[in-house]
Structure formats: C-alpha cells, structure tokens
Design a protein around this motif. Sequence first.
Motif, PDB file in Angstrom:
ATOM      1  N   TYR A 121       0.923  -1.199  -0.140  1.00 44.32           N
ATOM      2  CA  TYR A 121      -0.033   0.085   0.140  1.00 44.32           C
ATOM      3  C   TYR A 121       0.856   1.262  -0.171  1.00 44.32           C
ATOM      4  N   GLU A 130      -7.958  -0.391   3.239  1.00 47.72           N
ATOM      5  CA  GLU A 130      -8.990  -1.468   2.589  1.00 47.72           C
ATOM      6  C   GLU A 130      -8.019  -2.034   1.475  1.00 47.72           C
ATOM      7  N   GLU A 131      -8.424  -3.278   1.233  1.00 47.29           N
ATOM      8  CA  GLU A 131      -7.894  -4.015   0.168  1.00 47.29           C
ATOM      9  C   GLU A 131      -7.897  -3.337  -1.129  1.00 47.29           C
ATOM     10  N   ASP A 132      -9.079  -2.428  -1.516  1.00 48.46           N
ATOM     11  CA  ASP A 132      -9.158  -2.006  -2.820  1.00 48.46           C
ATOM     12  C   ASP A 132      -8.502  -0.449  -2.866  1.00 48.46           C
ATOM     13  N   ALA A 133      -7.654  -0.138  -1.713  1.00 48.49           N
ATOM     14  CA  ALA A 133      -7.043   1.080  -1.651  1.00 48.49           C
ATOM     15  C   ALA A 133      -5.868   1.082  -2.905  1.00 48.49           C
ATOM     16  N   GLU A 149       1.574 -10.723  -6.520  1.00 50.87           N
ATOM     17  CA  GLU A 149       0.237 -10.665  -6.404  1.00 50.87           C
ATOM     18  C   GLU A 149      -0.254 -10.573  -7.910  1.00 50.87           C
ATOM     19  N   THR A 248      -8.204 -11.694  -2.500  1.00 50.17           N
ATOM     20  CA  THR A 248      -6.910 -10.961  -1.722  1.00 50.17           C
ATOM     21  C   THR A 248      -7.383 -10.378  -0.479  1.00 50.17           C
ATOM     22  N   ASN A 250      -6.619  -8.395   3.583  1.00 49.28           N
ATOM     23  CA  ASN A 250      -5.917  -7.901   4.632  1.00 49.28           C
ATOM     24  C   ASN A 250      -5.913  -8.759   5.797  1.00 49.28           C
ATOM     25  N   ARG A 295     -13.183  -7.945   5.760  1.00 44.98           N
ATOM     26  CA  ARG A 295     -13.371  -8.762   4.675  1.00 44.98           C
ATOM     27  C   ARG A 295     -13.094 -10.183   5.025  1.00 44.98           C
TER      28      ARG A 295
END
Length: 328
Positions: A121, A130-133, A149, A248, A250, A295
Amino acid sequence: MAVLVTGGAGYIGSHMVLALCDAGEEVVVLDSLVTGFDWAVDGRAQFVAGDAGDMALVGRLIAAHGIDAILHFAGSIVVPESVSDPLKYYANNTATSRNLIAAAVAGGVRHFIFSSTAAVYGMTGLEPVEEDAPLNPMSPYGRSKLMTEMMLADVAAAHPLRYGVLRYFNVAGADPGRRAGQSTPMATHLIKVGVQTALGQRAGMEIFGTDYPTPDGTCVRDYIHVSDLVAAHGLLLEHLRAGGESVTLNCGYGRGYSVREVLAGVEDVAGVALPVVEAPRRAGDPPSIVARADRVRELLGWRPAHADLKTIVRSAYEWERHLATRNR
C-alpha cells in the motif's frame, strides 16, 4: 492429497506447519535453510532442503506427494535491506515466486496461497486501509510482493488455479505452547528486538524516526499474533478447496500501536526499562499502516484468539527465554 509449504522452516511457515499437522494434513516442507532452521519443522511433516524456485524439484514433490495446495512463505522480508539490495529481493521474492507458480501450473496444483504484505500500500495515512486502496509500495520489498500478486492474478485467468493472497500487517508473538517462534538471532522485528533487549541479549535498541505525523511521532503499525495469522491461512485453504473464488485479503486487527507504545508494552511484561536511543528514519518506512480487516472476518469467519498487544508481547518474551535455554 498433501500441502506443500515453502519457507516452512522459517518464522511464520513453521507455525503454519504446526497448524496443518494439528489439523491432520499431510505436509511437505521445502526450505533452503538460508534463514530457517530444520529443527523448527514439526516432526510430523516431511522436510526437504531446497529452493522454492527450483522448478524441477518442486515438480517432483508435486508428483510424488499428490500436492493439491501450495502455501508460499519463502522470501526475503527486511525493508531497509531491500532498499540497499533490491536485486536480492527481486530474485528471492519475485523470480522465485514466478518459478514456483509455473511448477504449480505444470503439476496441476489447483490451490495457491501467497504470503504478501501491507507494504504493497505504501503511504496510507492514519486511517485503516482497505484491500481496494491504491497500491503504491515505497520499497523494493513491497514491489517484489506486489509483482507476485499480479502474476497470480494473471495466471489464474489463464489456468485452472485458484489463489488466495493474505496481506500481512506486523506479525509477532509465538506459539502459545512454545513449539515455535521467531528464532532468527538478529531479526529486525520490533517486538523481537524489544524482548531481546529486555533480556539483556542486546545492549540497547533504536527508535528509527521520532518526527512522523503520528500521535507520538513514531511509526504506527497493526500487530497480529502469528497464531491468529496462520488460522486465517487454514480458513483460506478451506475456502479454496470448497470451490471459493480467488481472493486478496488484509490480515490484521484494525488497531495500530506506535513504536513507543509497543516498547512500553515490552517494559510492562519484562518489568525492566529498555535502553533506547532515538535514531533517524529508515528508508522505506511509511508513518502508519493499519488494516481494515472486515473482509477476512466476513468471508472466512476468522475470529482472532490473541488480539491483544500484551498477549503478543508476552508470548514473544516467553519464546525468547525458551530459545535462550535451548541454545545453551
């Protein structure tokens, strides 16, 4: 049906092997022992000394043991070292992962779980991420993990491989039964360094950076107990084997502690004052990284059992005392 654990003689990998063996899985461990220890591998697992990037060796293990899942922990993890020696990280992390994934595809392995990092990140601010950051790693270490990834996503789109990526925050602590722990003598993990200093195994320690835009000026991190982390891996493996989609996630608690807070926790557990020196910032260290981890709880039903800083520190402290006795 067996599980291949790369890096299974290392810190997190050895805890994963314990959990898998406790669950009755057939486990094969592949580790080069560059940083791992053969004595750390549970005796119920089969240990093979070798490189996770050796495609021929991995292929033989897949065929011989009927490997249906690979859990990939092998790699280099020291952020400042990745800044000074980036090619080591692109070799040990990215290139090795490429070969391992290729061997998995060739051998018909259907499930792959990858040990990634919150370092993908980069600068996140003080709020949980968040994962979509946006993904903007600040170090070659973070970039080397992000590349893997990306490879997994591309390979899964082209082949019948489902994968799970867990982005770790700061892993610490040890197995509550003292069967495993962080055993690298001069590891750079803050809690490891702190408890070693408290036990007189180090003359002192440094705080790297006291002028960050955080409440007390030191870096803030989300610390997760290693046993909770491997429990998430076990649930993720169940998810994939049950036909779940690639994901994916966190893996953290969603609560940050500053360097000063962590060291105060070590002093509380050990009952001693730590000799600490303030030092300049290290390259590649963002001010704060804290997980938004809703999540992993919702999708996998993950319920951490050790989500308390004092619990984490105490388990690390007890392991260090045990390790000192073992090494006499």
